[in-house]
Design a protein around this motif. Sequence first.
Motif, PDB file in Angstrom:
ATOM      1  N   GLU A 108       0.831  -1.208   0.000  1.00  0.00           N
ATOM      2  CA  GLU A 108       0.000   0.000   0.000  1.00  0.00           C
ATOM      3  C   GLU A 108       0.867   1.261   0.000  1.00  0.00           C
ATOM      4  OE1 GLU A 108      -3.899   1.726   2.304  1.00  0.00           O
ATOM      5  OE2 GLU A 108      -2.567   0.393   3.408  1.00  0.00           O
ATOM      6  N   LYS A 109       1.957   1.230   0.755  1.00  0.00           N
ATOM      7  CA  LYS A 109       2.842   2.397   0.805  1.00  0.00           C
ATOM      8  C   LYS A 109       3.559   2.615  -0.528  1.00  0.00           C
ATOM      9  CE  LYS A 109       6.139   4.902   3.333  1.00  0.00           C
ATOM     10  NZ  LYS A 109       6.415   5.407   4.619  1.00  0.00           N
ATOM     11  N   PRO A 112       0.284   2.956  -4.284  1.00  0.00           N
ATOM     12  CA  PRO A 112      -1.017   3.523  -3.902  1.00  0.00           C
ATOM     13  C   PRO A 112      -2.121   3.054  -4.853  1.00  0.00           C
ATOM     14  CG  PRO A 112       0.688   5.209  -3.935  1.00  0.00           C
ATOM     15  CD  PRO A 112       1.286   3.969  -4.547  1.00  0.00           C
ATOM     16  N   ALA A 114      -6.810   2.706  -5.147  1.00  0.00           N
ATOM     17  CA  ALA A 114      -8.087   3.285  -4.730  1.00  0.00           C
ATOM     18  C   ALA A 114      -8.336   2.986  -3.249  1.00  0.00           C
ATOM     19  CB  ALA A 114      -9.222   2.712  -5.579  1.00  0.00           C
ATOM     20  N   LYS A 115      -9.016   3.896  -2.591  1.00  0.00           N
ATOM     21  CA  LYS A 115      -9.294   3.765  -1.162  1.00  0.00           C
ATOM     22  C   LYS A 115      -9.932   2.399  -0.869  1.00  0.00           C
ATOM     23  CE  LYS A 115     -11.815   6.047   2.559  1.00  0.00           C
ATOM     24  NZ  LYS A 115     -10.929   6.473   3.563  1.00  0.00           N
ATOM     25  N   GLY A 116      -9.380   1.706   0.107  1.00  0.00           N
ATOM     26  CA  GLY A 116      -9.921   0.429   0.531  1.00  0.00           C
ATOM     27  C   GLY A 116      -9.436  -0.782  -0.253  1.00  0.00           C
ATOM     28  N   TRP A 118      -6.384  -2.181  -0.735  1.00  0.00           N
ATOM     29  CA  TRP A 118      -5.469  -3.075  -0.035  1.00  0.00           C
ATOM     30  C   TRP A 118      -6.150  -3.753   1.151  1.00  0.00           C
ATOM     31  CZ3 TRP A 118      -1.868  -4.701  -2.894  1.00  0.00           C
ATOM     32  CH2 TRP A 118      -1.266  -3.874  -3.845  1.00  0.00           C
TER      33      TRP A 118
END
Length: 182
Positions: A108-109, A112, A114-116, A118
């Motif tokens: 995730e780091k 990046p 879309a939100k949610g 990972w």
Amino acid sequence: PFFGPCAGEPLALRVSAKLYVKAGRYKGLGTAAVVNAISTELGRSASRGFYANFGKRLGFEPPSSRYRHELTAELAEASAKRAAAALDRVFAVVGLTERYALFYAQLEKLLPAAKGFWAREVDRRENAGPHSTSAILAALTPDTVSALNRTLLYEWIIYEAAVEVHDRRCAEHLGVAACRRG
């Protein structure tokens, strides 16, 4: 560098694979019967000192027979050491199944999304089945665990290197405090 593999303790991975591949055979059986079946199946590798597919996963030329391979202990050890070194040289992230959330936190780091995204991937981890790997492992006798681990000698070389690379990369990507072993 490539974003890497997710390694796991060799015996846990072997048991998990048996539970997945042979789920139909184990359906309806009690834990003791499944432990007995898996112990017997995995024990067949004991005379060789390593698992038959080990060479294939390390990139050996395909054997003349799909199920036989003339892999010597010396060649297996050299291959395991080469694979262990490649983990550090080739992969930006190496995950560990027993610290799965940290694997995805690193991804995730570095990648990046879309939100949610990972978080959903972390939730997809479990393969549902009637028997759990941890229950089967807990039911194995110490002698059985020892005998089975002897067949995983070269896989342990790779796994131990994966732990080292994971810990170092995790500290680099997320900080030492986030990556301490629990």
